[in-house]
Design an enzyme around this catalytic site. Structure first.
Site, PDB file in Angstrom:
ATOM      1  N   GLU A   1      37.446  41.823  35.204  1.00 33.82           N
ATOM      2  CA  GLU A   1      38.192  41.283  34.054  1.00 33.82           C
ATOM      3  C   GLU A   1      38.178  42.204  32.830  1.00 33.82           C
ATOM      4  O   GLU A   1      39.171  42.285  32.102  1.00 33.82           O
ATOM      5  CB  GLU A   1      37.666  39.894  33.679  1.00 33.82           C
ATOM      6  CG  GLU A   1      38.080  38.791  34.643  1.00 33.82           C
ATOM      7  CD  GLU A   1      37.261  38.769  35.930  1.00 33.82           C
ATOM      8  OE1 GLU A   1      36.256  39.506  36.014  1.00 33.82           O
ATOM      9  OE2 GLU A   1      37.627  38.037  36.859  1.00 33.82           O
TER      10      GLU A   1
ATOM     11  N   HIS B   1      35.238  26.605  37.123  1.00 32.83           N
ATOM     12  CA  HIS B   1      36.674  26.477  37.375  1.00 32.83           C
ATOM     13  C   HIS B   1      37.303  25.407  36.490  1.00 32.83           C
ATOM     14  O   HIS B   1      38.488  25.165  36.558  1.00 32.83           O
ATOM     15  CB  HIS B   1      36.924  26.116  38.838  1.00 32.83           C
ATOM     16  CG  HIS B   1      36.448  27.155  39.801  1.00 32.83           C
ATOM     17  ND1 HIS B   1      35.122  27.319  40.093  1.00 32.83           N
ATOM     18  CD2 HIS B   1      37.119  28.072  40.528  1.00 32.83           C
ATOM     19  CE1 HIS B   1      34.995  28.306  40.987  1.00 32.83           C
ATOM     20  NE2 HIS B   1      36.187  28.781  41.266  1.00 32.83           N
TER      21      HIS B   1
END
Lengths: 332, 328
Positions: free
Chosen positions: B62, B131
């Protein structure tokens, strides 16, 4: 008689310009320390010991098209790319006219758009993925140019080093990654930072060439960066170059290096200082005489005197601009 | 203007198609966004249409994705980044907060970054822990970033166009519960909804509800129930852009209603609800007839699977807050 710089295709003028950059960087840096110790500027972060690597590498780049993403010691790089001693002084005095940040950033956080010097900040090595992105844009636009980024060996342990080089390697991007190994990450010596001999050994993990060069030899650095640039322009992807030299000053003006290394070690390193050894080379090839050296120093000294005076007299940022430039004006 | 009845996921996908068609400098970057079309299928069909040089499957990294996108934006491109889940953004947090958000300020406007970072967020889809997080508060403490969180398909498309056109970095938060929750008539053409402007989605006179993302629907449900059961009239504001947010619309409404309840999925302590409450107190205290209520996630990591229903604020909890304010 041929000499080393001619063998590398460098003209006498080119090599003297390179030396001038080295010398200007050194003398400017020394002046910054004096100003700091005199209580005039708050902070210095030095290039001393790395000028040869910086000037050698810059001399192999094209300032009109290449992008540089320097780190905080790269005074030699930014001087070559068009930052003036006065601009450096404006930054160190935190004055409004500082092109990097209008007197907001720490000194050494270089950024000047018109000179293709891309700004960075204090978290180390974050410029490596930026260089990969700039290079991807260059590749897509089919520009004959490279992104050149530098960082210290300590910061080569950061994840951004890996993520940036990996991305650039996967996409075969025109980037030159140059690690200026000065043997210390503030106080931590090399053997506590790496389990390989050279930072450049890590290139193998990305499938790109890695080369370790004597950072006190500006001609060797010039040659390595020139080859890396040619390779990048041929579409063959990035290179990792490591220049090995020694940090001659403490980490910063707020650091006491005698708590973690000896004076003998520093004195020993000074015997291979490129400002000495490369001057000898220039004398050997008859490009410089002691008188010529003194004339050059006087000329640079005058420029630095003028820059210091101008910066000291310049104004601080206008308080009414505090809130500007967070977003585009009028759009938040 | 012709419209189609589509989901928010389709609206975001359509907006990306349009931006890519309009401007060849627009690129998509992210993990699994190419052939796979993204884990939520938000980029479905884009790889086939625009090819691998504009729809880039990145390495799983990322900081590298956001960092290289910063470089692209510095050099004339307009990157649209997908972070697979908002809570997976943490390795790239430094690039987003220390660099993307500050380039303009740091350089006095010499450099600026037109880029959008899309990130699905929120609980309620049985995604475990990371999540399901709503961590917008990390980013609303970051001057230089804009944070957008649409609550329906129509807004999602219009806000997305505005986000990509914006000259500064925008974090575009997509509530996963809304992706396929309902359809709405959305124009086939491109259009913009300006950033920084809230929408009053239901008018009322007794209490102002402020929400965003999927919480807007819960707020509206609560408002309808209160109207029916108690005869109380609640106004509902969909904030849409959560930073910098539209203070005027909130204050104007609270001055009219005299009561307010803020609703968000994020943890209560230090959540954006606290800031909105403070703004109301600063600017409309004398109009208030009751303390501002906060309906928020509890101060625990988002619980996993079935237990998350206990964590998520819903219309029932909002109704309790309304009752508290109305009977104060």
């Amino acid at each position: 008689m041929t000499n080393r710089h001619q063998e590398l295709g460098m003209s006498d003028e080119h090599v003297m310009e390179m030396y001038r950059t080295m010398l200007t960087a050194r003398m400017l840096d020394e002046r910054l320390w004096l100003l700091n110790r005199a209580g005039k500027i708050p902070f210095v972060i030095s290039c001393q010991g790395q000028e040869a690597a910086q000037a050698g590498a810059s001399a192999a780049l094209d300032t009109t098209v290449d992008y540089v993403l320097p780190y905080y010691r790269d005074l030699g790089v930014v001087l070559h790319f068009g930052m003036t001693p006065e601009e450096v002084m404006l930054s160190n005095f935190a004055r409004e006219g500082d092109p990097n940040s209008g007197g907001r950033q720490m000194p050494g956080h270089f950024g000047k758009r018109e000179s293709n010097i891309v700004t960075g900040s204090s978290p180390v090595t974050t410029q490596v993925p930026h260089a990969a992105g700039i290079a991807l844009a260059l590749k897509q636009k089919k520009k004959e140019a490279v992104a050149f980024t530098t960082f210290g060996e300590g910061s080569s342990n950061q994840g951004d080093f890996h993520e940036g080089i990996n991305f650039a390697s996967v996409h075969q991007l025109p980037v030159i990654f140059m690690c200026e190994n000065n043997k210390y990450a503030i106080s931590v010596p090399l053997d506590k930072q790496l389990n390989v001999e050279h930072v450049s050994d890590r290139a193998a993990a990305y499938g790109i060439p890695g080369e370790s060069i004597d950072g006190n030899d500006p001609l060797a650095v010039y040659d390595a960066v020139k080859r890396a640039r040619e390779r990048a322009l041929r579409g063959e992807g990035p290179s990792l170059i490591e220049t090995v030299s020694y940090r001659l000053t403490p980490h910063s003006s707020d650091d006491d290096d005698m708590t973690y290394r000896s004076k003998e070690e520093v004195d020993q390193a000074r015997t291979t200082d490129a400002l000495e050894t490369f001057r000898h080379y220039l004398e050997e090839v008859s490009l410089l005489t002691p008188e010529g050296e003194e004339a050059l120093r006087s000329e640079i000294r005058a420029v630095i005197d003028e820059a210091t005076e101008a910066a000291e007299q310049a104004s601080y940022p206008d308080p009414t601009t505090l809130m500007n430039h967070v977003y585009e004006e009028g759009n938040s | 203007m012709s419209t189609r009845n589509i989901t928010m996921l389709q609206a975001v996908n359509e907006a990306m198609h349009e931006r890519m068609e309009m401007d060849s400098d627009t690129l998509l970057l992210g993990e699994d966004i190419g052939k796979n079309g993204g884990v939520f299928r938000a980029t479905d069909g884009l790889y086939e249409t625009f090819g691998p040089s504009r729809v880039i499957d990145t390495p799983l990294a990322e900081a590298g994705i956001i960092g290289s996108s910063i470089g692209l934006a510095l050099n004339g491109k307009k990157p649209i980044v997908e972070i697979q889940f908002l809570a997976f953004i943490y390795p790239g947090f430094e690039q987003l907060v220390s660099h993307a958000a500050r380039m303009r300020y740091r350089t006095r406007g010499q450099f600026h970054l037109p880029m959008v970072i899309r990130a699905p967020y929120g609980a309620g889809i049985r995604g475990p822990e990371l999540h399901s997080e709503s961590v917008e508060s990390f980013f609303v403490q970051t001057p230089g970033l804009k944070v957008v969180a649409p609550g329906n398909p129509y807004d999602a498309k219009g806000l997305f166009h505005a986000a990509v056109k914006d000259p500064d970095p925008v974090l575009f938060l997509e509530d996963t519960k809304l992706y396929r929750a309902f359809k709405q008539d959305v124009p086939a053409e491109s259009y913009e909804i300006p950033l920084g402007k809230a929408a009053v989605v239901r008018e009322g006179s007794d209490l102002t509800m402020v929400a965003w993302g999927s919480m807007v629907r819960e707020a509206v449900k609560a408002a309808e129930r209160m109207e029916k059961e108690k005869g109380w009239s609640c106004e509902v504001i969909d904030l849409r852009t959560i930073y910098p947010f539209d203070r005027e619309t909130i204050i104007e409404s609270v001055k009219k209603t005299g009561r307010a309840a803020v609703m968000h999925e994020a943890h209560k302590t230090g959540g954006l609800g606290a800031e909105i409450t403070a703004v109301i107190n600063e600017e409309a205290l004398v109009y208030l007839r009751a303390p501002v209520q906060r309906v928020a996630g509890y101060d625990v990591p988002v619980p996993q699977f079935m237990v998350e229903d206990l964590y998520l604020p819903d219309a029932g909890r909002m109704a309790n807050a309304v009752e508290k304010a109305m009977t104060f």
